[in-house]
Design a protein around this motif. Structure first.
Motif, PDB file in Angstrom:
ATOM      1  N   VAL A   4     130.025  40.691  32.455  1.00  0.00           N
ATOM      2  CA  VAL A   4     130.190  42.021  33.047  1.00  0.00           C
ATOM      3  C   VAL A   4     129.772  43.093  32.038  1.00  0.00           C
ATOM      4  N   LEU A   5     130.191  42.930  30.783  1.00  0.00           N
ATOM      5  CA  LEU A   5     129.874  43.943  29.782  1.00  0.00           C
ATOM      6  C   LEU A   5     128.384  43.944  29.431  1.00  0.00           C
ATOM      7  N   ILE A   6     127.758  42.770  29.361  1.00  0.00           N
ATOM      8  CA  ILE A   6     126.303  42.717  29.131  1.00  0.00           C
ATOM      9  C   ILE A   6     125.581  43.446  30.267  1.00  0.00           C
ATOM     10  N   ALA A   7     125.958  43.128  31.500  1.00  0.00           N
ATOM     11  CA  ALA A   7     125.294  43.768  32.649  1.00  0.00           C
ATOM     12  C   ALA A   7     125.517  45.277  32.641  1.00  0.00           C
ATOM     13  N   ALA A   8     126.734  45.709  32.369  1.00  0.00           N
ATOM     14  CA  ALA A   8     127.026  47.146  32.340  1.00  0.00           C
ATOM     15  C   ALA A   8     126.276  47.825  31.197  1.00  0.00           C
ATOM     16  N   ALA A   9     126.279  47.204  30.032  1.00  0.00           N
ATOM     17  CA  ALA A   9     125.582  47.782  28.881  1.00  0.00           C
ATOM     18  C   ALA A   9     124.085  47.892  29.153  1.00  0.00           C
ATOM     19  N   PHE A  10     123.508  46.873  29.791  1.00  0.00           N
ATOM     20  CA  PHE A  10     122.074  46.936  30.049  1.00  0.00           C
ATOM     21  C   PHE A  10     121.725  47.921  31.145  1.00  0.00           C
ATOM     22  N   CYS A  11     122.627  48.181  32.060  1.00  0.00           N
ATOM     23  CA  CYS A  11     122.378  49.284  32.992  1.00  0.00           C
ATOM     24  C   CYS A  11     122.290  50.587  32.210  1.00  0.00           C
ATOM     25  N   MET A  12     123.187  50.762  31.220  1.00  0.00           N
ATOM     26  CA  MET A  12     123.132  51.963  30.386  1.00  0.00           C
ATOM     27  C   MET A  12     121.853  51.990  29.550  1.00  0.00           C
ATOM     28  N   PHE A  13     121.550  50.891  28.852  1.00  0.00           N
ATOM     29  CA  PHE A  13     120.345  50.857  28.015  1.00  0.00           C
ATOM     30  C   PHE A  13     119.097  51.133  28.854  1.00  0.00           C
ATOM     31  N   ASN A  14     119.020  50.522  30.037  1.00  0.00           N
ATOM     32  CA  ASN A  14     117.854  50.703  30.905  1.00  0.00           C
ATOM     33  C   ASN A  14     117.707  52.160  31.325  1.00  0.00           C
ATOM     34  N   ARG A  15     118.794  52.786  31.655  1.00  0.00           N
ATOM     35  CA  ARG A  15     118.736  54.179  32.083  1.00  0.00           C
ATOM     36  C   ARG A  15     118.418  55.110  30.911  1.00  0.00           C
ATOM     37  N   TYR A  16     118.878  54.739  29.733  1.00  0.00           N
ATOM     38  CA  TYR A  16     118.572  55.494  28.514  1.00  0.00           C
ATOM     39  C   TYR A  16     117.065  55.469  28.256  1.00  0.00           C
ATOM     40  N   VAL A  17     116.497  54.282  28.277  1.00  0.00           N
ATOM     41  CA  VAL A  17     115.067  54.092  28.002  1.00  0.00           C
ATOM     42  C   VAL A  17     114.198  54.769  29.071  1.00  0.00           C
ATOM     43  N   ASP A  18     114.502  54.516  30.326  1.00  0.00           N
ATOM     44  CA  ASP A  18     113.681  55.080  31.409  1.00  0.00           C
ATOM     45  C   ASP A  18     113.991  56.549  31.678  1.00  0.00           C
ATOM     46  N   GLY A  19     115.242  56.943  31.458  1.00  0.00           N
ATOM     47  CA  GLY A  19     115.631  58.326  31.698  1.00  0.00           C
ATOM     48  C   GLY A  19     114.953  59.310  30.755  1.00  0.00           C
ATOM     49  N   LEU A  20     114.543  58.822  29.576  1.00  0.00           N
ATOM     50  CA  LEU A  20     113.832  59.679  28.636  1.00  0.00           C
ATOM     51  C   LEU A  20     112.335  59.402  28.627  1.00  0.00           C
ATOM     52  N   GLY A  21     111.880  58.611  29.590  1.00  0.00           N
ATOM     53  CA  GLY A  21     110.446  58.423  29.791  1.00  0.00           C
ATOM     54  C   GLY A  21     109.724  57.736  28.641  1.00  0.00           C
TER      55      GLY A  21
END
Length: 189
Positions: free
Chosen positions: A136-153
């Motif tokens: 659960v924590l890996i999945a939640a963390a990677f949702c954050m990491f993914n949004r961090y990376v893509d959210g800043l283009g």
């Protein structure tokens, strides 16, 4: 082109870590614990969960990175990663890992999507509370990491060799080796 001015042309999260090294250290620390710390799940299996969630989020940089990291640590290599990300229900993974991937996919859709049925199914396949927690924590963390990376283009290289080279560093030295020194001086743009 990134949405903000970065001090380097490093791709994906690496450029963001150089922009703000004080946040890079705890984020790399979290990745180190979740993906390389003591666990009954192999490092390759945990990287596979990260790659799978990143593929569901369509984060090209994180998916390509963690697919390479998983492939470098799984005997079946990139073929297993590809099969799992395409269809975990038919991928040649253990029933326990398949149940954990189901949990990870539920987390990716939303935390409340994880049901008692998901947890019961994972336990029936031998998953421990720690394995369920970490999934659960890996999945939640990677949702954050993914949004961090893509959210800043940030940009993602097309060449798989770029990811394979970083995989070698991660497998050998861990995530702490990628934390940038406090290189930035002066106010940020």
């Amino acid at each position: 082109m990134p949405h903000i001015a970065l001090p380097t042309d490093d791709p994906g999260i690496r450029g963001l870590f150089r922009f703000r090294p004080e946040t890079a250290a705890p984020l790399n620390g979290l990745a180190e614990i979740l993906l390389r710390g003591d666990s009954t799940l192999s490092r390759g299996e945990r990287e596979l969960i990260a790659a799978y969630v990143s593929s569901l989020n369509r984060c090209r940089f994180c998916h390509s990175s963690h697919a390479a990291f998983a492939a470098a640590q799984l005997p079946e290599g990139m073929e297993l990663v590809r099969q799992t990300c395409e269809n975990p229900a038919t991928a040649p993974v253990s029933p326990k890992l398949r149940a954990l991937l189901d949990i990870a996919a539920a987390v990716q859709r939303g935390g409340q999507e994880v049901s008692t049925g998901h947890v019961t199914a994972a336990r029936a396949e031998g998953a421990t509370d720690l394995e369920i927690h970490d999934t659960v924590l890996i999945a939640a963390a990677f949702c954050m990491f993914n949004r961090y990376v893509d959210g800043l283009g940030t940009h993602a290289p097309d060449d798989p060799a770029v990811y394979a080279a970083v995989a070698e560093q991660i497998v050998t030295h861990g995530y702490g080796s990628t934390t940038p020194a406090a290189e930035h001086s002066g106010p940020r743009p």
